[in-house]
Design an enzyme around this catalytic site. Structure first.
Site, mmCIF file in Angstrom:
data_model
loop_
_atom_site.group_PDB
_atom_site.id
_atom_site.type_symbol
_atom_site.label_atom_id
_atom_site.label_comp_id
_atom_site.label_asym_id
_atom_site.label_seq_id
_atom_site.Cartn_x
_atom_site.Cartn_y
_atom_site.Cartn_z
ATOM 1 N N CYS A 174 27.260 -26.342 39.657
ATOM 2 C CA CYS A 174 27.441 -24.921 39.982
ATOM 3 C C CYS A 174 26.239 -24.509 40.818
ATOM 4 O O CYS A 174 25.804 -25.259 41.694
ATOM 5 C CB CYS A 174 27.624 -24.086 38.725
ATOM 6 N N THR A 175 25.671 -23.342 40.586
ATOM 7 C CA THR A 175 24.539 -22.907 41.391
ATOM 8 C C THR A 175 23.205 -23.296 40.752
ATOM 9 O O THR A 175 22.353 -23.891 41.400
ATOM 10 C CB THR A 175 24.599 -21.386 41.629
#
Length: 360
Positions: free
Chosen positions: A255-256
């Site tokens: 994800c981030t």
């Protein structure tokens, strides 16, 4: 720009880059090499094993193997240290490598193929091996097959070449559409990029919290959505379908920040493979260590009151992951039912996954 203005700008960056999609302002195990393939199904005597890369280029190798009298530590096919049933050695002077592997070979029983969990890259801080853990029944999760990471948009050309040499073939992107547009993934040459948007249908991350308590509540609700939200179930079904396809390995999901959506993906994988909850929790909480410097810098850019609100969003905490497992029980009744109804894995699929990803 004033300090407050910089802090406001920083908050917007954090919202987009770290807070799991808000749109408002060292060890491991792999299957043994060919020379030890005949022992692949032998009982592995190691109850603990870990490799840690040190800043000076050396490595520590630690293990516990009750009942074993002698363990040889090998690197590049050469014995570099020996010890007994319990040992900790420091290995120096090894030639440079993308990833330094060690074989722990007991005088009888199965061996382990180990490396430091972190994959050192210029463009990430939380890219690490998903494996290297012991299951409750004495197997070990292979290393070098499945990876977890933070965002890949800052990977350098050298990073991409390294990942290609590490055989990373498939990238599962768990981020939202806005995150992907703002920071597109860089994927190794020949690799496949697959979108698996976990939070596309979540109402949780639509406004910034105003107190630390609201921040904690946001993270708890977000964790629950990752378990039972429709888009989350669809996204993780895609990821687990790819993990089950060994022709697509090596796989990385990210994800981030590599801690929440990615954290649940790895917690679910390790649990499905039979890794005990305490180990799953330790792996989840390790993001606090890997992200410590980046998180500290982000918080230091804000006034103290604002930093206090943001800190729960940058952390991983036991209560977050526990809320996910509690949601499994409430919505599905058992983890086995979650595997089948949410991840699309029946008992046969889980057995195949274990055959693929476990040794010993």
């Amino acid at each position: 720009m004033t300090h407050i203005a910089r802090a406001k700008a920083s908050s917007c960056v954090l919202a987009a880059a770290l807070l799991v999609g808000i749109t408002a302002p060292a060890v491991s195990a792999h299957s043994a090499p060919a020379s030890a393939a005949r022992e692949a199904h032998a009982r592995i005597p190691f109850t603990q094993a870990k490799v840690t890369a040190l800043d000076d280029g050396s490595y520590t190798v630690e293990w516990k193997a009750p009942g074993t009298h002698r363990v040889a530590v090998k690197a590049g096919g050469r014995t570099v240290a020996t010890g007994g049933s319990t040992g900790k050695v420091t290995v120096r002077g090894l030639p440079a490598a993308d990833r330094q592997w060690f074989d722990l070979v007991p005088e009888r029983g199965g061996s382990l193929h180990l490396a430091d969990r972190l994959i050192a890259l210029e463009g990430t801080v939380n890219f690490r091996d998903a494996g290297g853990y012991r299951t409750t029944d004495g197997h070990w999760v292979k290393m070098g097959e499945i990876y977890r990471s933070d965002a890949l948009d800052k990977l350098t050309t050298a990073d991409l070449a390294k990942l290609r040499r590490l055989s990373v073939r498939t990238v599962y992107d768990l981020r939202t559409e806005s995150e992907r547009a703002a920071a597109p993934d860089r994927v190794p040459a020949g690799g496949t990029h697959v979108v698996a948007d976990v939070l596309a249908g979540s109402p949780t991350f639509t406004a910034m919290p105003t107190t630390p308590e609201e921040g904690v509540a946001m993270m708890v609700e977000g964790e629950k959505f990752m378990v039972s939200g429709d888009t989350a179930k669809a996204a993780y079904r895609t990821v687990f379908g790819g993990i089950a396809d060994d022709s697509a390995h090596s796989v990385v999901f990210h994800c981030t920040a590599g801690k929440d959506r990615t954290g649940w993906a790895n917690a679910a994988l390790l649990t499905a493979l039979g890794v005990p909850r305490s180990t799953v929790m330790r792996d989840y909480l390790a993001s606090n260590d890997y992200r410590a410097e980046a998180n500290a810098a982000a918080l230091a850019s804000m006034p103290a009151a604002q930093a206090a609100v943001y800190k729960p969003l940058l952390d991983v905490r036991a209560e977050y992951l526990n809320s996910g497992f509690a949601e499994v029980g409430e919505e599905f009744g058992s983890f086995g039912a979650y595997e089948k109804k949410a991840l699309g894995l029946d008992a046969k699929d889980v057995r195949a996954l274990k055959r693929d990803l476990l040794v010993g």
